[in-house]
Design an enzyme around this catalytic site. Sequence first.
Site, PDB file in Angstrom:
ATOM      1  N   HIS A 128       0.848  -1.201   0.000  1.00 59.80           N
ATOM      2  CA  HIS A 128       0.000   0.000   0.000  1.00 59.80           C
ATOM      3  C   HIS A 128       0.874   1.239   0.000  1.00 59.80           C
ATOM      4  O   HIS A 128       2.094   1.147   0.116  1.00 59.80           O
ATOM      5  CB  HIS A 128      -1.006  -0.017   1.152  1.00 59.80           C
ATOM      6  CG  HIS A 128      -0.415   0.106   2.527  1.00 59.80           C
ATOM      7  ND1 HIS A 128       0.392  -0.862   3.081  1.00 59.80           N
ATOM      8  CD2 HIS A 128      -0.512   1.090   3.467  1.00 59.80           C
ATOM      9  CE1 HIS A 128       0.750  -0.479   4.294  1.00 59.80           C
ATOM     10  NE2 HIS A 128       0.224   0.700   4.554  1.00 59.80           N
ATOM     11  N   HIS A 154       1.463   3.949   1.915  1.00 53.24           N
ATOM     12  CA  HIS A 154       2.026   4.724   3.033  1.00 53.24           C
ATOM     13  C   HIS A 154       3.555   4.801   2.955  1.00 53.24           C
ATOM     14  O   HIS A 154       4.224   3.830   2.589  1.00 53.24           O
ATOM     15  CB  HIS A 154       1.580   4.133   4.369  1.00 53.24           C
ATOM     16  CG  HIS A 154       0.136   4.405   4.665  1.00 53.24           C
ATOM     17  ND1 HIS A 154      -0.616   3.638   5.516  1.00 53.24           N
ATOM     18  CD2 HIS A 154      -0.700   5.368   4.196  1.00 53.24           C
ATOM     19  CE1 HIS A 154      -1.847   4.128   5.570  1.00 53.24           C
ATOM     20  NE2 HIS A 154      -1.928   5.169   4.769  1.00 53.24           N
ATOM     21  N   ASP A 202       6.009   4.739   5.026  1.00 59.39           N
ATOM     22  CA  ASP A 202       6.890   3.807   5.738  1.00 59.39           C
ATOM     23  C   ASP A 202       6.993   2.468   4.993  1.00 59.39           C
ATOM     24  O   ASP A 202       7.784   1.608   5.372  1.00 59.39           O
ATOM     25  CB  ASP A 202       6.443   3.600   7.200  1.00 59.39           C
ATOM     26  CG  ASP A 202       5.047   3.057   7.351  1.00 59.39           C
ATOM     27  OD1 ASP A 202       4.130   3.545   6.656  1.00 59.39           O
ATOM     28  OD2 ASP A 202       4.853   2.127   8.163  1.00 59.39           O
ATOM     29  N   HIS A 203       6.225   2.309   3.917  1.00 61.67           N
ATOM     30  CA  HIS A 203       6.272   1.091   3.094  1.00 61.67           C
ATOM     31  C   HIS A 203       6.852   1.353   1.702  1.00 61.67           C
ATOM     32  O   HIS A 203       7.173   0.414   0.988  1.00 61.67           O
ATOM     33  CB  HIS A 203       4.866   0.487   2.962  1.00 61.67           C
ATOM     34  CG  HIS A 203       4.269   0.113   4.279  1.00 61.67           C
ATOM     35  ND1 HIS A 203       4.060  -1.189   4.647  1.00 61.67           N
ATOM     36  CD2 HIS A 203       3.884   0.874   5.328  1.00 61.67           C
ATOM     37  CE1 HIS A 203       3.558  -1.211   5.886  1.00 61.67           C
ATOM     38  NE2 HIS A 203       3.442   0.023   6.308  1.00 61.67           N
ATOM     39  N   HIS A 246      -7.477  -0.780   5.465  1.00 59.55           N
ATOM     40  CA  HIS A 246      -6.470   0.156   5.985  1.00 59.55           C
ATOM     41  C   HIS A 246      -6.277   1.287   4.970  1.00 59.55           C
ATOM     42  O   HIS A 246      -6.296   2.465   5.325  1.00 59.55           O
ATOM     43  CB  HIS A 246      -5.171  -0.611   6.226  1.00 59.55           C
ATOM     44  CG  HIS A 246      -4.021   0.220   6.683  1.00 59.55           C
ATOM     45  ND1 HIS A 246      -4.004   0.880   7.893  1.00 59.55           N
ATOM     46  CD2 HIS A 246      -2.827   0.502   6.081  1.00 59.55           C
ATOM     47  CE1 HIS A 246      -2.841   1.529   8.012  1.00 59.55           C
ATOM     48  NE2 HIS A 246      -2.119   1.313   6.930  1.00 59.55           N
ATOM     49  N   ASP A 295      -0.171  -3.747   6.310  1.00 61.91           N
ATOM     50  CA  ASP A 295      -0.812  -3.213   7.519  1.00 61.91           C
ATOM     51  C   ASP A 295      -2.276  -3.646   7.619  1.00 61.91           C
ATOM     52  O   ASP A 295      -3.095  -2.956   8.233  1.00 61.91           O
ATOM     53  CB  ASP A 295      -0.751  -1.675   7.523  1.00 61.91           C
ATOM     54  CG  ASP A 295       0.646  -1.149   7.805  1.00 61.91           C
ATOM     55  OD1 ASP A 295       1.552  -1.957   8.097  1.00 61.91           O
ATOM     56  OD2 ASP A 295       0.824   0.083   7.733  1.00 61.91           O
ATOM     57  N   HIS A 316       4.567  -4.521  10.894  1.00 64.88           N
ATOM     58  CA  HIS A 316       4.968  -3.808  12.117  1.00 64.88           C
ATOM     59  C   HIS A 316       5.060  -4.751  13.308  1.00 64.88           C
ATOM     60  O   HIS A 316       4.300  -5.719  13.395  1.00 64.88           O
ATOM     61  CB  HIS A 316       3.952  -2.705  12.474  1.00 64.88           C
ATOM     62  CG  HIS A 316       3.954  -1.555  11.514  1.00 64.88           C
ATOM     63  ND1 HIS A 316       4.777  -0.465  11.671  1.00 64.88           N
ATOM     64  CD2 HIS A 316       3.233  -1.329  10.388  1.00 64.88           C
ATOM     65  CE1 HIS A 316       4.553   0.394  10.687  1.00 64.88           C
ATOM     66  NE2 HIS A 316       3.623  -0.107   9.878  1.00 64.88           N
TER      67      HIS A 316
HETATM   68 ZN   LIG Z   1       2.863   0.752   8.130  1.00 64.54          ZN
HETATM   69 ZN   LIG Z   2      -0.098   1.756   6.442  1.00 66.22          ZN
END
Ligand SMILES: [Zn+2]
Ligand SMILES: [Zn+2]
Length: 255
Positions: free
Chosen positions: A52, A54, A56-57, A108, A130, A168
């Site tokens: 996805h 985001h 942090d990915h 999410h 996530d 995570h």
């Molecule tokens: Zn994440």
């Molecule tokens: Zn996420």
Amino acid sequence: MKLIPLPAFNDNYIWMLHDGHAAVVVDPGDAEVVLDALQQLELKLQAILVTHHHGDHTAGVSALRESTGAAVFGPKIERMPEPLTRLGDGDHVEALGLSFSVLEVPGHTAGHIAFVVQPAGQDTILFCGDTLFSAGCGRLFEGTAAQMLHSLSRLAALPESTRVCCAHEYTASGLVFARMVEPDNPALLAYQDQVTQLRAQQLPTLPSSIGLEKAINPFLRTHIDAVITRIRQMDNSARDPVSTFAALRTWKNQF
Ligand SMILES: [Zn+2]
Ligand SMILES: [Zn+2]
């Protein structure tokens, strides 16, 4: 095939699957972490899978692609670092001599996907980003409770031995909430002891398994009488499966 969680940022894992020569990584938020591992293990990066949009990915995707030439695969409808091959339900990615199948699991985010692969002679692996965490699930940033409930039910239908690679390390905090929901679930207590020991040694609690999550994760247990009763004590608007799941998610948000 070797499956390794590469720790990144505070609590992310960038999952790497490799055969001793070539590797695939999932959700590389940090390119350096992956480049270091590739160098240390003398691996060539073959593909970058993204669940996805985001940051942090995805933040390491472009740098990794540029320095390794690896192909990038991601969700059909999300804003992604270009170029990439966009994937939807039923699509496959061929890498490491394996076929990674794609499941759309919105909730999410609106276009979140998961990857499922079964290396020969090994248990199935799920890269769920996530969507599913051990003892928890992702927040509903873009999707609805109905979508997330459906997405999680698809993941729960995978074989019980499936290795669940969450993005995570949220297990310990997820378990504190899970025990509020099901204080009398003995599997939860046993798992919490195990997780406490792992975290004391700074070891990952992942991968989990679908069988374990079905036994301890309240978000996969909203059809169980004791869980429904407990959710209704907290929120009497919980009636059907979707409103019960939504009430649980709201309770966790406020926890
Ligand atoms: Zn994440
Ligand atoms: Zn996420």
